[in-house]
Design a protein around this motif. Sequence first.
Motif, PDB file in Angstrom:
ATOM      1  N   ILE A 135       1.069  -1.909  -9.333  1.00  0.00           N
ATOM      2  CA  ILE A 135      -1.063  -1.806 -10.150  1.00  0.00           C
ATOM      3  C   ILE A 135      -1.466  -3.200 -10.626  1.00  0.00           C
ATOM      4  O   ILE A 135      -1.993  -3.879 -10.102  1.00  0.00           O
ATOM      5  CB  ILE A 135      -1.107  -0.736 -10.355  1.00  0.00           C
TER       6      ILE A 135
ATOM      7  N   ALA B 187       1.518   5.272  -2.339  1.00  0.00           N
ATOM      8  CA  ALA B 187       0.591   6.733  -1.772  1.00  0.00           C
ATOM      9  C   ALA B 187       1.516   7.723  -2.894  1.00  0.00           C
ATOM     10  O   ALA B 187       2.796   7.350  -3.335  1.00  0.00           O
ATOM     11  CB  ALA B 187       0.364   7.421  -0.995  1.00  0.00           C
TER      12      ALA B 187
ATOM     13  N   CYS C 171      -4.133  11.312 -13.042  1.00  0.00           N
ATOM     14  CA  CYS C 171      -4.703  10.541 -12.284  1.00  0.00           C
ATOM     15  C   CYS C 171      -5.950   9.854 -12.485  1.00  0.00           C
ATOM     16  O   CYS C 171      -6.852  10.138 -12.255  1.00  0.00           O
ATOM     17  CB  CYS C 171      -3.960  10.802 -11.268  1.00  0.00           C
TER      18      CYS C 171
ATOM     19  N   THR D  38      -5.453   3.953 -10.657  1.00  0.00           N
ATOM     20  CA  THR D  38      -5.723   2.710 -11.790  1.00  0.00           C
ATOM     21  C   THR D  38      -4.871   3.013 -12.873  1.00  0.00           C
ATOM     22  O   THR D  38      -4.474   2.179 -13.139  1.00  0.00           O
ATOM     23  CB  THR D  38      -7.271   2.423 -12.134  1.00  0.00           C
TER      24      THR D  38
ATOM     25  N   SER E 208      -1.105  -1.521  -4.189  1.00  0.00           N
ATOM     26  CA  SER E 208      -1.719  -0.097  -4.453  1.00  0.00           C
ATOM     27  C   SER E 208      -0.969   1.733  -4.326  1.00  0.00           C
ATOM     28  O   SER E 208      -0.359   1.225  -3.115  1.00  0.00           O
ATOM     29  CB  SER E 208      -2.698  -0.515  -3.979  1.00  0.00           C
ATOM     30  N   PHE E 209      -1.717   2.128  -4.909  1.00  0.00           N
ATOM     31  CA  PHE E 209      -1.647   3.669  -4.464  1.00  0.00           C
ATOM     32  C   PHE E 209      -2.925   4.288  -4.590  1.00  0.00           C
ATOM     33  O   PHE E 209      -3.264   4.414  -5.010  1.00  0.00           O
ATOM     34  CB  PHE E 209      -1.093   4.030  -5.398  1.00  0.00           C
ATOM     35  N   LYS E 210      -2.959   4.834  -3.561  1.00  0.00           N
ATOM     36  CA  LYS E 210      -3.656   5.475  -2.528  1.00  0.00           C
ATOM     37  C   LYS E 210      -3.434   7.271  -3.209  1.00  0.00           C
ATOM     38  O   LYS E 210      -2.258   7.654  -2.797  1.00  0.00           O
ATOM     39  CB  LYS E 210      -3.900   5.838  -0.970  1.00  0.00           C
TER      40      LYS E 210
ATOM     41  N   LYS F 288       0.545  -1.282   0.347  1.00  0.00           N
ATOM     42  CA  LYS F 288       0.290   0.184  -0.167  1.00  0.00           C
ATOM     43  C   LYS F 288       1.190   1.337  -0.284  1.00  0.00           C
ATOM     44  O   LYS F 288       0.990   1.849   1.067  1.00  0.00           O
ATOM     45  CB  LYS F 288      -1.348   0.008   1.249  1.00  0.00           C
TER      46      LYS F 288
ATOM     47  N   ASN G  70     -12.726   3.180  -4.242  1.00  0.00           N
ATOM     48  CA  ASN G  70     -11.430   3.643  -3.125  1.00  0.00           C
ATOM     49  C   ASN G  70     -10.438   4.606  -3.240  1.00  0.00           C
ATOM     50  O   ASN G  70      -9.786   4.752  -1.846  1.00  0.00           O
ATOM     51  CB  ASN G  70     -11.017   2.238  -3.423  1.00  0.00           C
TER      52      ASN G  70
ATOM     53  N   ASN H 294      -8.294   4.939  -5.139  1.00  0.00           N
ATOM     54  CA  ASN H 294      -6.758   4.476  -5.745  1.00  0.00           C
ATOM     55  C   ASN H 294      -6.417   4.244  -6.995  1.00  0.00           C
ATOM     56  O   ASN H 294      -7.235   4.378  -7.147  1.00  0.00           O
ATOM     57  CB  ASN H 294      -6.734   2.470  -4.915  1.00  0.00           C
TER      58      ASN H 294
ATOM     59  N   VAL I 108      -8.760   7.335 -10.805  1.00  0.00           N
ATOM     60  CA  VAL I 108      -8.729   6.938  -9.201  1.00  0.00           C
ATOM     61  C   VAL I 108      -9.749   6.513  -9.497  1.00  0.00           C
ATOM     62  O   VAL I 108     -10.959   7.094  -9.525  1.00  0.00           O
ATOM     63  CB  VAL I 108      -8.925   8.419  -8.889  1.00  0.00           C
ATOM     64  N   ASP I 109     -10.443   4.560  -8.284  1.00  0.00           N
ATOM     65  CA  ASP I 109     -11.570   4.325  -8.732  1.00  0.00           C
ATOM     66  C   ASP I 109     -11.814   4.751  -7.252  1.00  0.00           C
ATOM     67  O   ASP I 109     -11.906   5.650  -6.776  1.00  0.00           O
ATOM     68  CB  ASP I 109     -11.028   3.034  -8.593  1.00  0.00           C
TER      69      ASP I 109
END
Length: 300
Positions: free
Chosen positions: A253, A146, A167, A176, A259-261, A144, A172, A174, A169-170
């Motif tokens: 990813i 960021a 970016c 994609t 994952s990348f917050k 995890k 959550n 994060n 972003v989903d």
Amino acid sequence: MKPTLLILAAGMASRYGSMKQVDGFGPNGETIIDYSIYDAIKAGFGKVSFIIREEFAEPFKAIFEPKLAGRIETDYVFQSFDLEPFGISEKIERAKPWGTAHAVLAARNQINEPFCVINADDYYGYDAFEKMAKFLTTEVADDKYAIIGYQIDKTLSDHGTVSRGVCAVDDNGNMTEVTERTEVYFKEDGTVAYKDATGENSLSNDTRVSMNFWGFTPAVFGQSEELFRKFVAANKENPKSEFFIPLVADELIKSGTASFKVIPTATKWFGVTYKEDKPIVQNSISQLVNNGTYPSNLWS
């Protein structure tokens, strides 16, 4: 354990014409790096590591050691052309090192704690450092990571088009993927657009973009080293190819490794690429000093 600030300062600044990493922009000759380190100390970072070319070491130490002594631990990482430490015996001629993700890999034997990566020539603002410090001390894990997501309308120029990593972003929060958009600009009505082969395309003003502010654990070194070896094998005939951090993020990813917050900030970003940018950056810093964000003498 306090996180470390890793500063990418090994670039040759060919478009700027001199070592912009140590050029003065503040009222007392402060560099852009000075403001990043000041904000990082305030946010709770415990060490700053400079990724530099070995021949830059003495100028860097002469500039930063006196003012940082007693304030934060300092360390130096040298990015070189030597591929043997990565198990690559082949000699490959290049004019420049292998890019930002290769620079991060150069620190693999010197960083043992969560860390963030920034550019030396970009101003990021305290809010970004505060949020990243919180992430690195409370949330980060080996799967995890960021990225600080800047509002695209806070990163554009009034003087022409720019390229930005947009970016996706989903739900959550994060990332994609990161898509490089060239020719990004303000329209006359103040909204944002970019041009590509399809023509003009609109973007929401609060679209999140990457300005190369990443948060990792040391696990990323092992995760990216094999990717680097594969990259070198595939690009040894291309002397301008570069192993960028977004390439690593995309692979991690897609493979489900990490994952990348996307951590949002509304801070205005600014940076310097060309000599013509210097007065604009100086004016931006002057405004921050005048409104009390920073003292007029940063390290007094």
